[in-house]
Design a protein around this motif. Structure first.
Motif, PDB file in Angstrom:
ATOM      1  N   GLY A  37       0.816  -1.221   0.000  1.00  0.00           N
ATOM      2  CA  GLY A  37       0.000   0.000   0.000  1.00  0.00           C
ATOM      3  C   GLY A  37       0.838   1.253   0.000  1.00  0.00           C
ATOM      4  N   VAL A  38       1.435   1.615  -1.134  1.00  0.00           N
ATOM      5  CA  VAL A  38       2.297   2.792  -1.243  1.00  0.00           C
ATOM      6  C   VAL A  38       1.451   4.058  -1.346  1.00  0.00           C
ATOM      7  CG1 VAL A  38       4.019   3.953  -2.664  1.00  0.00           C
ATOM      8  CG2 VAL A  38       4.180   1.486  -2.279  1.00  0.00           C
ATOM      9  N   LEU A  39       1.777   5.058  -0.519  1.00  0.00           N
ATOM     10  CA  LEU A  39       0.991   6.294  -0.467  1.00  0.00           C
ATOM     11  C   LEU A  39       1.698   7.478  -1.115  1.00  0.00           C
ATOM     12  CD1 LEU A  39      -0.342   5.899   3.181  1.00  0.00           C
ATOM     13  CD2 LEU A  39      -1.573   5.447   1.052  1.00  0.00           C
ATOM     14  N   GLN A  40       2.958   7.748  -0.750  1.00  0.00           N
ATOM     15  CA  GLN A  40       3.681   8.860  -1.374  1.00  0.00           C
ATOM     16  C   GLN A  40       5.180   8.623  -1.269  1.00  0.00           C
ATOM     17  OE1 GLN A  40       2.037  10.017   1.825  1.00  0.00           O
ATOM     18  NE2 GLN A  40       3.347  11.616   2.654  1.00  0.00           N
ATOM     19  N   ARG A  41       5.900   9.265  -2.171  1.00  0.00           N
ATOM     20  CA  ARG A  41       7.366   9.221  -2.159  1.00  0.00           C
ATOM     21  C   ARG A  41       7.863  10.317  -1.226  1.00  0.00           C
ATOM     22  NH1 ARG A  41      11.903  11.449  -4.548  1.00  0.00           N
ATOM     23  NH2 ARG A  41      13.486   9.983  -5.300  1.00  0.00           N
ATOM     24  N   ILE A  42       8.998  10.082  -0.578  1.00  0.00           N
ATOM     25  CA  ILE A  42       9.591  11.064   0.329  1.00  0.00           C
ATOM     26  C   ILE A  42      10.820  11.684  -0.326  1.00  0.00           C
ATOM     27  CG2 ILE A  42      10.624  11.444   2.594  1.00  0.00           C
ATOM     28  CD1 ILE A  42       7.621  10.739   2.642  1.00  0.00           C
ATOM     29  N   ASP A  43      10.791  13.021  -0.478  1.00  0.00           N
ATOM     30  CA  ASP A  43      11.929  13.735  -1.048  1.00  0.00           C
ATOM     31  C   ASP A  43      13.009  14.004  -0.011  1.00  0.00           C
ATOM     32  OD1 ASP A  43      10.753  13.855  -3.577  1.00  0.00           O
ATOM     33  OD2 ASP A  43       9.719  15.732  -3.117  1.00  0.00           O
ATOM     34  N   GLY A  44      12.615  14.149   1.259  1.00  0.00           N
ATOM     35  CA  GLY A  44      13.599  14.381   2.307  1.00  0.00           C
ATOM     36  C   GLY A  44      13.071  15.285   3.398  1.00  0.00           C
ATOM     37  N   PHE A  45      13.943  15.526   4.387  1.00  0.00           N
ATOM     38  CA  PHE A  45      13.661  16.412   5.514  1.00  0.00           C
ATOM     39  C   PHE A  45      14.771  17.453   5.560  1.00  0.00           C
ATOM     40  CE2 PHE A  45      11.669  12.404   6.364  1.00  0.00           C
ATOM     41  CZ  PHE A  45      10.505  12.688   7.072  1.00  0.00           C
ATOM     42  N   GLY A  46      14.420  18.687   5.921  1.00  0.00           N
ATOM     43  CA  GLY A  46      15.433  19.719   5.865  1.00  0.00           C
ATOM     44  C   GLY A  46      15.245  20.840   6.858  1.00  0.00           C
ATOM     45  N   PHE A  47      16.032  21.918   6.645  1.00  0.00           N
ATOM     46  CA  PHE A  47      16.023  23.080   7.529  1.00  0.00           C
ATOM     47  C   PHE A  47      16.608  24.266   6.778  1.00  0.00           C
ATOM     48  CE2 PHE A  47      20.283  21.627   7.665  1.00  0.00           C
ATOM     49  CZ  PHE A  47      21.101  22.600   8.216  1.00  0.00           C
ATOM     50  N   SER A  48      16.591  25.428   7.432  1.00  0.00           N
ATOM     51  CA  SER A  48      17.136  26.650   6.848  1.00  0.00           C
ATOM     52  C   SER A  48      18.021  27.355   7.873  1.00  0.00           C
ATOM     53  CB  SER A  48      16.011  27.591   6.412  1.00  0.00           C
ATOM     54  OG  SER A  48      16.540  28.788   5.857  1.00  0.00           O
ATOM     55  N   GLN A  49      18.978  28.122   7.366  1.00  0.00           N
ATOM     56  CA  GLN A  49      19.780  29.018   8.195  1.00  0.00           C
ATOM     57  C   GLN A  49      19.875  30.381   7.514  1.00  0.00           C
ATOM     58  OE1 GLN A  49      19.868  27.756  11.377  1.00  0.00           O
ATOM     59  NE2 GLN A  49      21.975  28.467  11.492  1.00  0.00           N
ATOM     60  N   ALA A  50      18.743  30.828   6.956  1.00  0.00           N
ATOM     61  CA  ALA A  50      18.706  32.152   6.340  1.00  0.00           C
ATOM     62  C   ALA A  50      18.837  33.236   7.416  1.00  0.00           C
ATOM     63  CB  ALA A  50      17.400  32.326   5.566  1.00  0.00           C
ATOM     64  N   PHE A  51      18.772  34.495   6.990  1.00  0.00           N
ATOM     65  CA  PHE A  51      18.872  35.637   7.909  1.00  0.00           C
ATOM     66  C   PHE A  51      20.180  35.615   8.700  1.00  0.00           C
ATOM     67  CE2 PHE A  51      14.226  35.089   7.428  1.00  0.00           C
ATOM     68  CZ  PHE A  51      13.920  36.316   6.869  1.00  0.00           C
ATOM     69  N   ARG A  52      21.253  35.206   8.047  1.00  0.00           N
ATOM     70  CA  ARG A  52      22.598  35.261   8.614  1.00  0.00           C
ATOM     71  C   ARG A  52      22.778  34.435   9.878  1.00  0.00           C
ATOM     72  NH1 ARG A  52      25.752  38.949   6.049  1.00  0.00           N
ATOM     73  NH2 ARG A  52      24.696  40.546   4.819  1.00  0.00           N
TER      74      ARG A  52
END
Length: 455
Positions: A37-52
């Motif tokens: 029962g495949v539902l969706q593919r996972i592209d990944g997990f991430g984060f940001s360090q914008a604003f210096r």
């Protein structure tokens, strides 16, 4: 027995035998992973360090910098995050939301004038982090603009909303693609490109308004320009999930715009993730951190911005939102941040929140290219998701929201299994599960997250 020595025992298997805490509740029905029962593919997990925010990290001693990088990016020591979201644009210099220097801070002489791009090779510390992330194996880099340069907008400012002037659409598209070219010069391939962040909000720092129809019109300019440079377009990072539905609907209703948007992305600040977006394209929850007024390292203190709250939001994004990608907000910041790590500038050190370990329980084990599998789990106290990685390993995430331990049976693929416990006393504490059989019995501590990995 001391609390420290109790933590060294195998809590998932021995919890009921030791007579610790309240009586164990028997789950009404077993957990069964549906292998087909495949539902969706996972592209990944991430984060940001914008604003210096990378500048805070780089001010620390080199050994502590490496520890933080390991916590973010190492699949063995930390979260193994696999998406880095970069901020394009600028805000007033010196403000707490100063992003970076624009690659074209001055009007070159009009939208049809030859551009006068500049590049400092630093981009507010983001180039350093991108290079480090690449060394850890990250290959998904999402560059997103908070605003066009002020001279391209009707309010003449990078900040305070305003809209993109129609005459500058192609010049703005070229500007965004040039940003990616500068990163390519640094050895970083930008894979995904966004032209707006929270276009439904006006704020005092970098911001720019688009209506859903305006966003669809601009996509038709940016799309072909980005495609020629090998870039995928993401839209539109609205501040609320319901608000993002309107942007997605506008794009899906326009065949010319629909052609160019590879991924639809939204934030659940204004409205929560409560269902899928109306598209067959990949969907990302592309920015979120919980609200709160203090720094919080707790797993479950009822504040709403502890580790358990993050685990519940990840579960909802993956299940209700059918998200293919999940991108937390700051990896690290200062003061009362609700990021994953707090930088203490006065002592040149850092502190780790349980929010990081809530995210790591998913991101370390569910790798890019995994698929989410259907699960049978009737107990309302248990929030369960299951995944199969490209290499064949199976991952089951079980969030026990009950205030008592829950005993349950789980059926997975056959193989050698290890469980990892995250709660107030444990951060991905590993416990091997006996045998190779697909059926196993687990006792889940109250208000905990258990990750079962079958190899």
């Amino acid at each position: 027995m001391s609390r420290r020595h109790r933590a060294l025992l195998t809590p998932i298997l021995l919890f009921p035998l030791l007579g610790l805490g309240p009586a164990v509740k028997e789950s009404a029905s077993p957990i069964r992973v549906e292998q087909h029962g495949v539902l969706q593919r996972i592209d990944g997990f991430g984060f940001s360090q914008a604003f210096r925010r990378n500048e805070l990290v780089r001010a620390l001693p080199a050994a502590k910098q490496r520890e933080i990088l390991d916590l973010w990016l190492s699949p063995e020591k930390g979260a193994g995050l696999s998406i880095l979201r970069l901020g394009i644009g600028s805000s007033p210099a010196g403000s707490p939301y100063d992003l970076m220097t624009s690659i074209q801070p001055e009007d070159p002489g009009g939208p049809d004038a030859p551009p006068k791009y500049v590049w400092d090779g630093e981009d507010g510390g983001q180039v350093w982090l991108a290079k480090e992330a690449k060394r850890y194996g990250v290959n998904r880099f999402y560059a997103d603009a908070w605003s066009a340069p002020g001279y391209m907008k009707d309010n003449g400012s990078d900040s305070d909303g305003g809209t993109l002037l129609p005459a500058w659409r192609q010049a703005y598209a070229d500007y965004l693609v040039q940003y990616a070219r500068f990163y390519a010069r640094e050895g970083i391939k930008i894979t995904d490109l966004g032209f707006t962040n929270e276009p439904d909000l006006t704020v005092s720092y970098a911001s720019m308004r688009f209506t859903p129809d305006q966003a669809a019109e601009f996509v038709k300019v940016l799309g072909p320009t980005a495609a020629r440079a090998g870039l995928r377009v993401i839209c539109c990072d609205a501040a609320g999930w319901s608000e993002q539905r309107e942007y997605t609907r506008a794009i899906e209703a326009d065949p010319a715009a629909r052609r160019w948007v590879a991924t639809h992305a939204g934030h659940p600040y204004v409205s929560p993730v409560d269902g899928p977006l109306p598209t067959g394209r990949p969907v990302w929850m592309s920015e979120w951190s919980p609200n709160g007024s203090t720094w919080n390292e707790a797993w479950d203190d009822g504040s709403g911005y502890d580790g358990l709250a993050v685990a519940q939001q990840i579960h909802d994004s993956l299940t209700l939102g059918r998200a293919n990608g999940y991108v937390f907000w700051f990896g690290a910041s200062r003061g009362a941040t609700r990021g994953l790590i707090q930088i203490d500038e006065a002592t040149s050190t850092y502190h780790v929140s349980k929010r990081l370990w809530a995210l790591a329980a998913y991101s370390r084990f569910i790798r890019p290219g995994a698929v989410r599998l259907a699960v049978t789990a009737a107990d309302p106290a248990l929030k369960v998701t299951a995944f199969r990685n490209a290499g064949g390993s199976e991952v089951v995430e079980i969030l026990n929201t009950a205030t008592v331990p829950v005993s349950t049976r789980i059926t997975t693929r056959a193989g050698r299994a290890t469980s990892y416990l995250t709660d107030g006393d444990h951060s991905l504490a590993a416990t091997p599960l006996a045998g190779l059989r697909p059926d196993r019995t687990l006792t889940l501590p109250p208000r905990s997250l258990t990750t079962v990995v079958v190899r």
